[in-house]
Design an enzyme around this catalytic site. Structure first.
Site, PDB file in Angstrom:
ATOM      1  N   ARG A   1     -10.386  -0.060  15.244  1.00  0.00           N
ATOM      2  CA  ARG A   1     -10.390   0.794  14.050  1.00  0.00           C
ATOM      3  C   ARG A   1     -11.471   0.306  13.086  1.00  0.00           C
ATOM      4  O   ARG A   1     -12.550   0.868  13.045  1.00  0.00           O
ATOM      5  CB  ARG A   1      -8.989   0.751  13.431  1.00  0.00           C
ATOM      6  CG  ARG A   1      -8.759   1.720  12.322  1.00  0.00           C
ATOM      7  CD  ARG A   1      -7.307   1.742  11.897  1.00  0.00           C
ATOM      8  NE  ARG A   1      -6.823   0.441  11.405  1.00  0.00           N
ATOM      9  CZ  ARG A   1      -5.583   0.241  10.956  1.00  0.00           C
ATOM     10  NH1 ARG A   1      -4.710   1.223  10.928  1.00  0.00           N
ATOM     11  NH2 ARG A   1      -5.217  -0.948  10.519  1.00  0.00           N
TER      12      ARG A   1
ATOM     13  N   ASP B   1      12.496  23.428  -0.915  1.00  0.00           N
ATOM     14  CA  ASP B   1      13.248  22.739  -1.968  1.00  0.00           C
ATOM     15  C   ASP B   1      14.722  22.542  -1.646  1.00  0.00           C
ATOM     16  O   ASP B   1      15.451  21.966  -2.441  1.00  0.00           O
ATOM     17  CB  ASP B   1      13.163  23.547  -3.276  1.00  0.00           C
ATOM     18  CG  ASP B   1      11.769  24.048  -3.529  1.00  0.00           C
ATOM     19  OD1 ASP B   1      10.864  23.198  -3.625  1.00  0.00           O
ATOM     20  OD2 ASP B   1      11.566  25.282  -3.602  1.00  0.00           O
TER      21      ASP B   1
ATOM     22  N   TYR C   1      15.770  30.457   6.720  1.00  0.00           N
ATOM     23  CA  TYR C   1      14.617  31.161   7.295  1.00  0.00           C
ATOM     24  C   TYR C   1      14.722  31.288   8.811  1.00  0.00           C
ATOM     25  O   TYR C   1      15.028  30.308   9.500  1.00  0.00           O
ATOM     26  CB  TYR C   1      13.319  30.422   6.960  1.00  0.00           C
ATOM     27  CG  TYR C   1      12.929  30.511   5.511  1.00  0.00           C
ATOM     28  CD1 TYR C   1      12.620  31.746   4.915  1.00  0.00           C
ATOM     29  CD2 TYR C   1      12.854  29.369   4.725  1.00  0.00           C
ATOM     30  CE1 TYR C   1      12.252  31.817   3.585  1.00  0.00           C
ATOM     31  CE2 TYR C   1      12.484  29.437   3.388  1.00  0.00           C
ATOM     32  CZ  TYR C   1      12.183  30.671   2.825  1.00  0.00           C
ATOM     33  OH  TYR C   1      11.822  30.745   1.512  1.00  0.00           O
TER      34      TYR C   1
ATOM     35  N   ARG D   1       1.314 -10.589   7.300  1.00  0.00           N
ATOM     36  CA  ARG D   1       1.190  -9.446   6.384  1.00  0.00           C
ATOM     37  C   ARG D   1       2.416  -8.564   6.595  1.00  0.00           C
ATOM     38  O   ARG D   1       2.496  -7.818   7.556  1.00  0.00           O
ATOM     39  CB  ARG D   1      -0.113  -8.691   6.662  1.00  0.00           C
ATOM     40  CG  ARG D   1      -1.358  -9.578   6.570  1.00  0.00           C
ATOM     41  CD  ARG D   1      -2.640  -8.775   6.775  1.00  0.00           C
ATOM     42  NE  ARG D   1      -2.657  -8.058   8.023  1.00  0.00           N
ATOM     43  CZ  ARG D   1      -3.093  -8.544   9.189  1.00  0.00           C
ATOM     44  NH1 ARG D   1      -3.586  -9.774   9.256  1.00  0.00           N
ATOM     45  NH2 ARG D   1      -3.057  -7.806  10.275  1.00  0.00           N
TER      46      ARG D   1
ATOM     47  N   LYS E   1       0.849  -1.202   0.000  1.00  0.00           N
ATOM     48  CA  LYS E   1       0.000   0.000   0.000  1.00  0.00           C
ATOM     49  C   LYS E   1       0.884   1.251   0.000  1.00  0.00           C
ATOM     50  O   LYS E   1       2.095   1.155   0.248  1.00  0.00           O
ATOM     51  CB  LYS E   1      -0.912  -0.020   1.236  1.00  0.00           C
ATOM     52  CG  LYS E   1      -0.155  -0.013   2.560  1.00  0.00           C
ATOM     53  CD  LYS E   1      -1.077  -0.313   3.736  1.00  0.00           C
ATOM     54  CE  LYS E   1      -0.281  -0.409   5.029  1.00  0.00           C
ATOM     55  NZ  LYS E   1      -1.096  -0.796   6.182  1.00  0.00           N
TER      56      LYS E   1
ATOM     57  N   HIS F   1      -5.966  -7.491  13.353  1.00  0.00           N
ATOM     58  CA  HIS F   1      -4.774  -6.631  13.317  1.00  0.00           C
ATOM     59  C   HIS F   1      -4.404  -6.246  14.744  1.00  0.00           C
ATOM     60  O   HIS F   1      -5.267  -5.901  15.538  1.00  0.00           O
ATOM     61  CB  HIS F   1      -5.091  -5.382  12.475  1.00  0.00           C
ATOM     62  CG  HIS F   1      -3.879  -4.571  12.130  1.00  0.00           C
ATOM     63  ND1 HIS F   1      -2.737  -5.124  11.602  1.00  0.00           N
ATOM     64  CD2 HIS F   1      -3.638  -3.240  12.218  1.00  0.00           C
ATOM     65  CE1 HIS F   1      -1.839  -4.163  11.380  1.00  0.00           C
ATOM     66  NE2 HIS F   1      -2.359  -3.009  11.750  1.00  0.00           N
TER      67      HIS F   1
ATOM     68  N   CYS G   1      14.012  24.124   4.092  1.00  0.00           N
ATOM     69  CA  CYS G   1      13.166  24.893   3.172  1.00  0.00           C
ATOM     70  C   CYS G   1      12.349  23.937   2.307  1.00  0.00           C
ATOM     71  O   CYS G   1      12.514  22.727   2.376  1.00  0.00           O
ATOM     72  CB  CYS G   1      14.024  25.778   2.271  1.00  0.00           C
ATOM     73  SG  CYS G   1      15.170  26.834   3.168  1.00  0.00           S
TER      74      CYS G   1
HETATM   75  C1  LIG Z   1      -0.206  -1.784   6.806  1.00  0.00           C
HETATM   76  C2  LIG Z   1      -0.755  -3.015   7.378  1.00  0.00           C
HETATM   77  C3  LIG Z   1       0.065  -4.127   7.614  1.00  0.00           C
HETATM   78  C4  LIG Z   1       1.565  -4.087   7.476  1.00  0.00           C
HETATM   79  O1  LIG Z   1       2.101  -3.579   8.664  1.00  0.00           O
HETATM   80  P1  LIG Z   1       3.670  -3.467   8.898  1.00  0.00           P
HETATM   81  O2  LIG Z   1       3.784  -3.039  10.308  1.00  0.00           O
HETATM   82  O3  LIG Z   1       4.154  -2.443   7.925  1.00  0.00           O
HETATM   83  O4  LIG Z   1       4.241  -4.796   8.633  1.00  0.00           O
HETATM   84  C5  LIG Z   1      -0.536  -5.291   8.050  1.00  0.00           C
HETATM   85  N1  LIG Z   1      -1.870  -5.352   8.256  1.00  0.00           N
HETATM   86  C6  LIG Z   1      -2.670  -4.299   8.069  1.00  0.00           C
HETATM   87  C7  LIG Z   1      -4.119  -4.413   8.339  1.00  0.00           C
HETATM   88  C8  LIG Z   1      -2.148  -3.083   7.642  1.00  0.00           C
HETATM   89  O5  LIG Z   1      -2.962  -2.046   7.471  1.00  0.00           O
END
Ligand SMILES: *Cc1c(COP(=O)(O)O)cnc(C)c1O
Length: 396
Positions: free
Chosen positions: A153, A331, A282, A238, A55, A182, A329
């Site tokens: 979430r 750039d 700046y 994941r 992602k 998660h 800055c």
């Molecule tokens: C982004 C995400 C992951 C990956 O997490 P990492 O900590 O980058 O390995 C796994 N599961 C879900 C639901 C996520 O949103």
């Protein structure tokens, strides 16, 4: 071509479509490091599978090249947050299974199906929209059901689990391939919330089994859990941040044999010798402590360099660590080189190795009081990504 006969492939940024960038600032992505990290975690979690999370444009590294490298290294699937991200991968010719980690709106169910993703479901509305797509196309759609075991979430909460499963049982058009959850605190070593969540997850799974569901996969682990908690591995992990060679948190720096995939490089764009007491940038937040050399670099906060790095970070010039001085800055940034003379075109490494020194994404995260994720995903589209691989002959 790079040394050792590898390939180098330049993807120009949207700012300069089709043209070779004029600015020397670039992100070098080592696809062999990605492959190494996938193999490393695969060996660690086997027989569990590795799903490569790409992602946010592959955490800023480029979704399609990372996806290809990960799949070649043994990842059995990919995961993205948005339907649009899946569409981009398909347009790039990526054919591996793609898990969609969150529900889009019900109106987007058709687009998700067309992109050939495996949707995650946790609401009746989106599930119903998918079911209609499935009956229209005359074949079932595989789905992964997400349980909220304590992240708070998205996901089916415990109080709605039985009723949600009850709805799903009446919809054979949706084939429940997996149950997943998660973890909220896997990057905090020893946090008891992790065990609590895994225990709750087992309860969710048992209830589903009792209702007659036989998911072939169960998954819970992100990078932190994959690296530190065998109990979380289940059937698949994941893998996100660790695949890119970054630790999930400062506490986990050094866990696992991970190789950083990102090197952020530029060149000195302007150099001058200044007097003691000369103020720069700046707000004049810094003055030269004595006479010496000051370098201007063509990279700034519009490229993803946090402004919080002002007067806090270091970069590598001539193999030495040199302080970033004055305010960042949009750039440009300024680097104090003291007695070391610098000239136009000298290579400067912002992230990565130069000689014996190395600056990591975690260093940036510490300086900017954030996490590695925000640093790599914040790298702007204005920075061209250059891909390096010694082992993969990789096409665009
Ligand atoms: C982004 C995400 C992951 C990956 O997490 P990492 O900590 O980058 O390995 C796994 N599961 C879900 C639901 C996520 O949103």
């Amino acid at each position: 071509m790079t040394e050792a006969g590898g390939t180098e492939h330049l993807v120009t940024s949207p700012v300069q479509p089709g043209a070779r960038p004029l600015r020397p600032t670039r992100a070098e992505i080592d696809l062999d490091a990605i492959a190494h990290n996938v193999r490393e975690v695969r060996d660690l979690v086997a027989p569990a599978e590795v799903v490569a999370v790409v992602k946010a444009d592959g955490y800023g590294h480029g979704a399609a090249p990372v996806a290809r490298a990960a799949v070649r290294a043994g990842a059995t699937g990919l995961a993205v947050a948005l339907v649009e991200e899946a569409e981009e991968l398909r347009e790039a010719g990526v054919t591996a299974p793609i898990l969609l980690l969150s529900e889009p709106s019900p109106e987007a169910a058709g687009r998700a199906v067309t992109a050939g993703v495996v949707p995650t479901i946790y609401s009746v509305d989106f599930s119903e929209a998918l079911r209609k797509e499935a009956s229209q196309q005359g074949q079932p759609i595989r789905v992964h059901v997400k349980a909220d075991t304590g992240m708070g979430r998205v996901g089916v909460p415990r109080s709605e689990w039985e009723s949600f499963l009850h709805v799903l049982r009446a919809w054979p058009e949706l084939e429940v391939e997996a149950l997943w959850t998660h973890l909220a605190c896997a990057d905090i070593p020893g946090d008891p919330a992790v065990v609590t969540q895994l225990d709750r997850f087992d309860e969710f799974i048992q209830i589903a089994r009792k209702q007659g569901f036989q998911p072939s996969l169960v998954h819970a682990a992100n990078s932190a859990a994959a690296l530190t908690l065998e109990r979380s591995h289940r059937d698949a992990v994941r893998l996100g941040i660790a695949m890119y060679g970054c630790p999930p948190s400062a506490d986990l720096a050094g866990v696992g044999d991970l190789r950083p995939a990102l090197r952020l490089v530029t060149e000195v764009a302007f150099a001058k010798h200044i007097e003691a007491g000369t103020p720069v940038s700046y707000g004049h937040t810094w003055r030269a402590p004595h006479e010496g050399w000051l370098a201007t670099l063509p990279i700034g906060y519009a490229d993803g360099l946090p402004r919080l790095l002002s007067n806090r970070a270091e970069v590598l010039v001539g193999g030495e660590r040199r302080p970033l001085v004055g305010t960042v800055c949009m750039d440009q940034i300024l680097v104090w080189c003291g007695e070391q003379e610098v000239v136009l075109g000298d290579e400067v490494v912002l992230i990565g190795r130069q000689g014996l020194e190395e600056i990591s994404v975690q260093d940036w995260a510490n300086w900017a009081r954030t996490i590695t994720y925000e640093i790599v995903t914040g790298l702007g589209p204005r920075v061209p990504r250059v891909y390096r691989s010694r082992s993969l002959e990789h096409e665009k």
